[in-house]
Design an enzyme around this catalytic site. Sequence first.
Site, PDB file in Angstrom:
ATOM      1  N   LYS A  33       0.662  -1.170   0.079  1.00 49.76           N
ATOM      2  CA  LYS A  33      -0.109  -0.079   0.053  1.00 49.76           C
ATOM      3  C   LYS A  33       0.992   1.267   0.225  1.00 49.76           C
ATOM      4  O   LYS A  33       0.628   2.373  -0.796  1.00 49.76           O
ATOM      5  CB  LYS A  33      -0.894  -0.107   1.347  1.00 49.76           C
ATOM      6  CG  LYS A  33      -0.413   0.152   2.536  1.00 49.76           C
ATOM      7  CD  LYS A  33      -1.338   0.127   3.831  1.00 49.76           C
ATOM      8  CE  LYS A  33      -0.699   0.449   5.018  1.00 49.76           C
ATOM      9  NZ  LYS A  33       0.015   1.697   5.253  1.00 49.76           N
ATOM     10  N   THR A  34       1.984   1.409   0.615  1.00 52.01           N
ATOM     11  CA  THR A  34       2.890   2.558   0.876  1.00 52.01           C
ATOM     12  C   THR A  34       3.284   2.708  -0.771  1.00 52.01           C
ATOM     13  O   THR A  34       3.583   3.875  -1.071  1.00 52.01           O
ATOM     14  CB  THR A  34       4.047   2.215   1.792  1.00 52.01           C
ATOM     15  OG1 THR A  34       3.526   1.821   2.910  1.00 52.01           O
ATOM     16  CG2 THR A  34       4.959   3.353   1.932  1.00 52.01           C
ATOM     17  N   ASP A 225      -3.233   7.924   4.589  1.00 53.59           N
ATOM     18  CA  ASP A 225      -2.780   6.514   4.964  1.00 53.59           C
ATOM     19  C   ASP A 225      -3.281   6.043   6.232  1.00 53.59           C
ATOM     20  O   ASP A 225      -3.635   6.832   7.023  1.00 53.59           O
ATOM     21  CB  ASP A 225      -0.973   6.688   5.080  1.00 53.59           C
ATOM     22  CG  ASP A 225      -0.450   5.197   4.832  1.00 53.59           C
ATOM     23  OD1 ASP A 225      -1.255   4.323   4.603  1.00 53.59           O
ATOM     24  OD2 ASP A 225       0.595   5.178   5.584  1.00 53.59           O
ATOM     25  N   GLU A 226      -3.246   4.653   6.167  1.00 51.15           N
ATOM     26  CA  GLU A 226      -3.836   4.091   7.572  1.00 51.15           C
ATOM     27  C   GLU A 226      -5.114   4.553   7.963  1.00 51.15           C
ATOM     28  O   GLU A 226      -5.410   5.218   9.128  1.00 51.15           O
ATOM     29  CB  GLU A 226      -2.769   4.443   8.797  1.00 51.15           C
ATOM     30  CG  GLU A 226      -1.500   3.727   8.318  1.00 51.15           C
ATOM     31  CD  GLU A 226      -1.551   2.238   8.249  1.00 51.15           C
ATOM     32  OE1 GLU A 226      -2.353   1.439   8.406  1.00 51.15           O
ATOM     33  OE2 GLU A 226      -0.421   1.719   8.426  1.00 51.15           O
ATOM     34  N   GLN A 256      -6.966  -4.137  10.118  1.00 48.57           N
ATOM     35  CA  GLN A 256      -5.846  -3.992  11.013  1.00 48.57           C
ATOM     36  C   GLN A 256      -6.289  -2.717  12.012  1.00 48.57           C
ATOM     37  O   GLN A 256      -5.127  -1.800  12.209  1.00 48.57           O
ATOM     38  CB  GLN A 256      -4.508  -3.577  10.166  1.00 48.57           C
ATOM     39  CG  GLN A 256      -3.850  -4.849   9.274  1.00 48.57           C
ATOM     40  CD  GLN A 256      -2.563  -4.498   8.922  1.00 48.57           C
ATOM     41  OE1 GLN A 256      -1.609  -4.240   9.404  1.00 48.57           O
ATOM     42  NE2 GLN A 256      -2.818  -4.837   7.495  1.00 48.57           N
ATOM     43  N   ARG A 614       2.692 -10.427  10.751  1.00 44.23           N
ATOM     44  CA  ARG A 614       4.068  -9.589  10.921  1.00 44.23           C
ATOM     45  C   ARG A 614       5.144 -10.811  10.265  1.00 44.23           C
ATOM     46  O   ARG A 614       6.111 -10.592   9.892  1.00 44.23           O
ATOM     47  CB  ARG A 614       4.609  -9.331  12.194  1.00 44.23           C
ATOM     48  CG  ARG A 614       3.492  -8.217  12.697  1.00 44.23           C
ATOM     49  CD  ARG A 614       3.485  -7.193  12.135  1.00 44.23           C
ATOM     50  NE  ARG A 614       2.197  -7.361  11.235  1.00 44.23           N
ATOM     51  CZ  ARG A 614       1.664  -6.453  10.324  1.00 44.23           C
ATOM     52  NH1 ARG A 614       2.448  -5.577   9.806  1.00 44.23           N
ATOM     53  NH2 ARG A 614       0.569  -6.519   9.656  1.00 44.23           N
TER      54      ARG A 614
END
Length: 772
Positions: A33-34, A225-226, A256, A614
């Site tokens: 996504k980044t 973002d987020e 998340q 993770r």
Amino acid sequence: MQDYLNQLNEAQLAPVLQKDGAMIVIAGAGSGKTRVLTYRIAYLMEKGVDAFSILALTFTNKAAREMKKRIAEIVGASEAKNLWMGTFHSVFAKILRIEAERLGYPSNFTIYDTQDSQSVIRAIIKEMNLDKDVYKYKQVYSRISSYKNSLITVKAYFNNPELMEADAMAKMPRLGDIYKAYVARCFKAGAMDFDDLLLKTNELLTRFPEVLAKYQNRFRYILVDEYQDTNHSQYLIVRALSDRFQNICVVGDDAQSIYAFRGANINNILNFQRDYDDVKVYRLEQNYRSTKNIVEAANSIIDKNKTKLEKIVWTENEPGNKIIVNRSMTDGDEGRFVASSIFENKMNNQLKNGDFAILYRTNAQSRAMEDALRKKDIPYRIYGGLSFYQRKEIKDVIAYLRLILNPKDEEALKRVVNYPARGIGNTTIEKLIVAANHYNRSIFEVMEHLDKIDLKINSGTKGKLQDFVTTIKSFQVLNESYNAFEIAEHVVKKTGLLQELKKDATPEGIARIENIEELLNGLRDFVEEQKELAESSGSLSEFLEDVALATDLDNEKGDDDRVALMTIHLAKGLEFPYVYVVGLEEDLFPSGMSMNTREELEEERRLFYVALTRAEKQAYLTYAQTRYRWGKLIDAEPSRFLEEIDENFLEYLTPVTENRYKPLIDADIFDEVDKSNLRLRKPTKGTPPRGPSEEQLKKLRRLRPVNASGKEKVEVDSNLKIGTLVEHMRFGKGKIVNIEGVGADKKAEINFENGGLKKLLLRFAKLNILEN
């Protein structure tokens, strides 16, 4: 097509090329996504959009810096500098500095950090003559912070009888007055706190339409973002700024969303499509991070949540190993399993320490992990918190314990002589230090002989000092017959340390109590382990020596290659080849404090999803059958999350216990039901008596047969002899160099590779024979 766009897959490319309109990118874990956000900004700039009219909001400065660096590589550093990119707070602070005078603030207003704010609140509580034990400044600060993030201003507070009543019920009827005084004090000082940066931006955009129009025209393209982590205040600012052109792109993953305790509202992402016209929805579902097994196991977990956006995360990565589930007898054994597993993986696969992460639900859990890693000489780093033995509350207890053994320990004495508060102030302590230096005696000795020394201390203070001396001496007497755990438990209760910590009901206060609990658990573990050692008694002096070595190791500065230990909340956004998620037990994970509603339970499940995703290559899930709570051994129940994972992705190192619920009462006390006539039927006289219950059997198994002499009959492995190579869970591999004694007193002297020479009582020692 530009080179950098060739690095994107089809799903990633589509949102990058979508220039105008509202869009949401639902991005699964590890789906890049980044990269999409970064390349979208670069693409907009290449298509002629002015860098000054792009606003990109992130949640960490680190994310903003990384994105800016990548954009600079594509469009050039000078253009990248013109972007309005940063965290919500940093970008809005910039706007507020430009517009500050409209709100009556100087443009160079101060930004108070948490400590500054708490200091102001503490002063106000004192000036108002309020009971500081009721109005705890950290709790008051936390309450005011949540009001500001929910846009409850002082005016809104006093117009809301329900809020005022809730604070009155919490025995804080003056909270509104403190809030009002705090806001006035900050304004007078030309200062805004962290929460004001959002609240005042909302005020600016609401009260001054011309300012709103100015920034709506400036920010033609907005990227967030987020987005799942935004709170109500952030949501309203983004909504207001993007309302005119609606060129807004939000990226996030509802799976998340784990910051509800900080005010994050998952509904912001769930309802995004209702807020804007013709919203384009893109899904990034290909995971580049983890193996197939990990991705599909994580999917099977998050699928249990009812509140979610539809997406199917998949990967072309190799299937990889199954997720390993391990059950340990105790939390100490759990730590040893993790440390041994890391050690073996390192040796077998030539890995670095930095390839491993241990994730836990609460900071207190780090203790067992740290102890086990130290004993294996595996360097580690605690992220987002102090190493266990460096935490204030732990150092306070340790200081008391040090004083018992050595009342001349001045650092320990100064630390606790007035903690919890006894009315012994700094002036008194300074007088004691001067007297101690003058008479060449320790401070404690001066306190013992106050009647013989003229210290110009009033009788009330003198009495308090004498009480302290008496308390320490009473501990010394008990220490002669108590083991390390018993004396520490007594100290924690009798000094009032625990009662002091219980006054603070904030998450930080609860964490401190958990840490004290964990210290007692560690002491109980320590006493049990010392039973194996022939020359050991599990005394306080042995424990403090163990801790001294631990804290020395913590301070050791070496290379940066260390195992990472952190809470799952802190691990968000990070990735590691090998991940150990520990403490998977009911009431621990999911947390007992987060299971009151479906929303809370679903957030705990999302937290577990974050933990599992993770891992790149291998994930381990561990839990203990028993765990010490306040020094008492309790039966722990495996977390429901373990049952929720599709078992095709799991490999159990220990057999699964069939029945999770064990009846606590004997079924035999109930009459059987005769279903033919639906009347109660008592067992006939000829019914043979039932055998002992499972609980009784457990007790019977714990009893050892006693021989005629009245001593325990002890079975010691006859294969153990001088030269035998053995392995011990705690000390590792070693060779028996001597055996002495008979029966229950039989001892083996073993030279361990890591632990050195140890003399173990064989009736307690848990040894595996490697080679005879």
